[in-house]
Write a protein that holds these residues in place. Structure first.
Motif, PDB file in Angstrom:
ATOM      1  N   VAL A   1       0.854  -1.190   0.000  1.00 30.37           N
ATOM      2  CA  VAL A   1       0.000   0.000   0.000  1.00 30.37           C
ATOM      3  C   VAL A   1       0.888   1.237   0.000  1.00 30.37           C
ATOM      4  O   VAL A   1       2.053   1.189   0.386  1.00 30.37           O
ATOM      5  N   ARG A   2       0.323   2.355  -0.451  1.00 30.30           N
ATOM      6  CA  ARG A   2       1.044   3.617  -0.417  1.00 30.30           C
ATOM      7  C   ARG A   2       1.168   4.096   1.029  1.00 30.30           C
ATOM      8  O   ARG A   2       0.204   4.028   1.795  1.00 30.30           O
ATOM      9  N   LEU A   3       2.337   4.583   1.378  1.00 30.30           N
ATOM     10  CA  LEU A   3       2.595   4.954   2.763  1.00 30.30           C
ATOM     11  C   LEU A   3       1.667   6.065   3.223  1.00 30.30           C
ATOM     12  O   LEU A   3       1.165   6.040   4.357  1.00 30.30           O
ATOM     13  N   HIS A   4       1.378   7.044   2.357  1.00 25.56           N
ATOM     14  CA  HIS A   4       0.551   8.166   2.779  1.00 25.56           C
ATOM     15  C   HIS A   4      -0.920   7.767   2.948  1.00 25.56           C
ATOM     16  O   HIS A   4      -1.708   8.524   3.507  1.00 25.56           O
ATOM     17  N   GLU A   5      -1.284   6.573   2.466  1.00 29.58           N
ATOM     18  CA  GLU A   5      -2.646   6.101   2.634  1.00 29.58           C
ATOM     19  C   GLU A   5      -2.846   5.327   3.931  1.00 29.58           C
ATOM     20  O   GLU A   5      -3.977   4.994   4.282  1.00 29.58           O
ATOM     21  N   VAL A   6      -1.754   5.031   4.624  1.00 31.99           N
ATOM     22  CA  VAL A   6      -1.856   4.264   5.862  1.00 31.99           C
ATOM     23  C   VAL A   6      -2.273   5.193   7.000  1.00 31.99           C
ATOM     24  O   VAL A   6      -1.653   6.233   7.229  1.00 31.99           O
ATOM     25  N   ASP A   7      -3.323   4.811   7.712  1.00 27.77           N
ATOM     26  CA  ASP A   7      -3.815   5.602   8.838  1.00 27.77           C
ATOM     27  C   ASP A   7      -3.227   5.038  10.129  1.00 27.77           C
ATOM     28  O   ASP A   7      -3.681   4.009  10.632  1.00 27.77           O
ATOM     29  N   SER A   8      -2.196   5.708  10.647  1.00 26.10           N
ATOM     30  CA  SER A   8      -1.541   5.225  11.862  1.00 26.10           C
ATOM     31  C   SER A   8      -2.418   5.410  13.100  1.00 26.10           C
ATOM     32  O   SER A   8      -2.164   4.786  14.136  1.00 26.10           O
ATOM     33  N   LYS A   9      -3.456   6.254  12.992  1.00 30.45           N
ATOM     34  CA  LYS A   9      -4.338   6.494  14.138  1.00 30.45           C
ATOM     35  C   LYS A   9      -5.485   5.505  14.217  1.00 30.45           C
ATOM     36  O   LYS A   9      -6.287   5.562  15.149  1.00 30.45           O
ATOM     37  N   SER A  10      -5.580   4.604  13.244  1.00 29.16           N
ATOM     38  CA  SER A  10      -6.677   3.642  13.252  1.00 29.16           C
ATOM     39  C   SER A  10      -6.501   2.595  14.345  1.00 29.16           C
ATOM     40  O   SER A  10      -7.464   1.946  14.743  1.00 29.16           O
ATOM     41  N   GLN A  11      -5.278   2.397  14.805  1.00 30.31           N
ATOM     42  CA  GLN A  11      -5.006   1.474  15.903  1.00 30.31           C
ATOM     43  C   GLN A  11      -4.336   2.239  17.039  1.00 30.31           C
ATOM     44  O   GLN A  11      -3.107   2.338  17.099  1.00 30.31           O
ATOM     45  N   PRO A  12      -5.112   2.825  17.935  1.00 32.71           N
ATOM     46  CA  PRO A  12      -4.521   3.598  19.034  1.00 32.71           C
ATOM     47  C   PRO A  12      -3.726   2.699  19.977  1.00 32.71           C
ATOM     48  O   PRO A  12      -3.936   1.488  20.049  1.00 32.71           O
ATOM     49  N   ARG A  13      -2.827   3.321  20.715  1.00 36.99           N
ATOM     50  CA  ARG A  13      -2.015   2.575  21.681  1.00 36.99           C
ATOM     51  C   ARG A  13      -2.890   2.073  22.826  1.00 36.99           C
ATOM     52  O   ARG A  13      -3.891   2.687  23.176  1.00 36.99           O
ATOM     53  N   LEU A  14      -2.473   0.951  23.395  1.00 39.42           N
ATOM     54  CA  LEU A  14      -3.187   0.371  24.524  1.00 39.42           C
ATOM     55  C   LEU A  14      -2.676   0.974  25.827  1.00 39.42           C
ATOM     56  O   LEU A  14      -1.474   1.149  26.010  1.00 39.42           O
ATOM     57  N   ASP A  15      -3.600   1.282  26.709  1.00 38.10           N
ATOM     58  CA  ASP A  15      -3.254   1.860  28.002  1.00 38.10           C
ATOM     59  C   ASP A  15      -2.848   0.741  28.956  1.00 38.10           C
ATOM     60  O   ASP A  15      -3.630  -0.181  29.225  1.00 38.10           O
ATOM     61  N   THR A  16      -1.637   0.800  29.491  1.00 40.97           N
ATOM     62  CA  THR A  16      -1.174  -0.220  30.435  1.00 40.97           C
ATOM     63  C   THR A  16      -1.669   0.035  31.849  1.00 40.97           C
ATOM     64  O   THR A  16      -1.335  -0.742  32.753  1.00 40.97           O
TER      65      THR A  16
END
Length: 263
Positions: A57-72
């Motif tokens: 996939v194109r890098l600019h099309e990847v949504d890094s916010k679609s998987q938020p970090r898990l709170d420990t």
């Protein structure tokens, strides 16, 4: 029939050679080669996790916010990790014997009650883990415990349970049954860590690995172990004092300048 092969493996970088070499051609270190006996057993099936739908996939099309970090559920640990636990990340926690690595990992497992956590120990029975949990004083109905060292059996349990978070205590106790070498050897640590990394990336499951350190303060096992994982956390402090320091010597998802103060 199983085919045995003797190789010499560099403890620093994992380079293999058919005979002993004084200077490693891979990392340039001297006297780091040790003999390993490897047996590939065709009768034991390996567990593979395959991403059948993976496409470029194109890098600019990847949504890094679609998987938020898990709170420990621990602000100090969240900060040292760079804001929380990244899905599919592999975190190596190292420290001296008795410093509290296992207790820290169990505290994380008990605190993250919103997720299904599997805590696997190769050093303690489930009864001993329960005694330590009683001392901590926290409860989590979604926390599962298992006493196992066989990597093949662990993968079978992972397929059945499908945990959200996996904790291994410790990586030096794991044994890949396709190799003849004993747990804690260079080849065992390298193969087990590599397969757990593959599992983490292909299932988006965060994996905590607890590791021992040597007398000179470095992580035991081949140096390639630190290259495989995403984050290396060092647990430091005096056993006779209340507070410990957790610092990141490597972090692909955050800065390494943060320190966590834990007790």
């Amino acid at each position: 029939m199983a085919k045995a092969k003797t190789v010499f493996v560099c403890r620093n970088c994992g380079t293999e050679a058919p005979k002993w070499i004084g200077k490693c051609p891979g990392c340039g270190q001297w006297n780091t080669f040790s003999e390993e006996v490897i047996v590939k057993t065709s009768g034991i099936a390996d567990t593979h996790f395959t991403m059948t739908n993976a496409v470029p996939v194109r890098l600019h099309e990847v949504d890094s916010k679609s998987q938020p970090r898990l709170d420990t559920q621990t602000d100090e640990l969240n900060r040292v990790l760079g804001g929380g636990l990244v899905r599919g990340s592999v975190i190596l926690i190292g420290g001296e014997p008795g410093i509290g690595k296992s207790t820290l990992a169990l505290q994380v497992a008990l605190a993250m009650s919103n997720y299904k956590v599997l805590y696997i120990s190769g050093e303690e029975s489930v009864q001993q883990i329960s005694m330590r949990a009683d001392r901590i004083g926290s409860k989590n109905e979604n926390c599962y415990v298992l006493s196992e060292i066989s990597l093949q059996n662990i993968f079978n349990h992972l397929q059945n349970l499908k945990p959200d978070i996996l904790i291994i205590d410790s990586v030096q106790t794991l044994q890949d049954e396709t190799l003849e070498s004993s747990p804690g050897s260079i080849s065992q640590i390298r193969e087990c860590a590599g397969k757990l990394m593959k599992f983490a990336k292909e299932t988006a499951t965060p994996v905590f690995l607890i590791g021992h350190i040597t007398k000179d303060g470095t992580l035991a096992g081949p140096k390639i172990l630190e290259h495989i994982v995403d984050t290396v956390l060092l647990f430091e402090g005096d056993q006779h004092y209340l507070y410990r320091i957790l610092r990141a010597s490597k972090n692909r998802f955050g800065a390494t300048a943060e320190l966590a103060y834990l007790k």
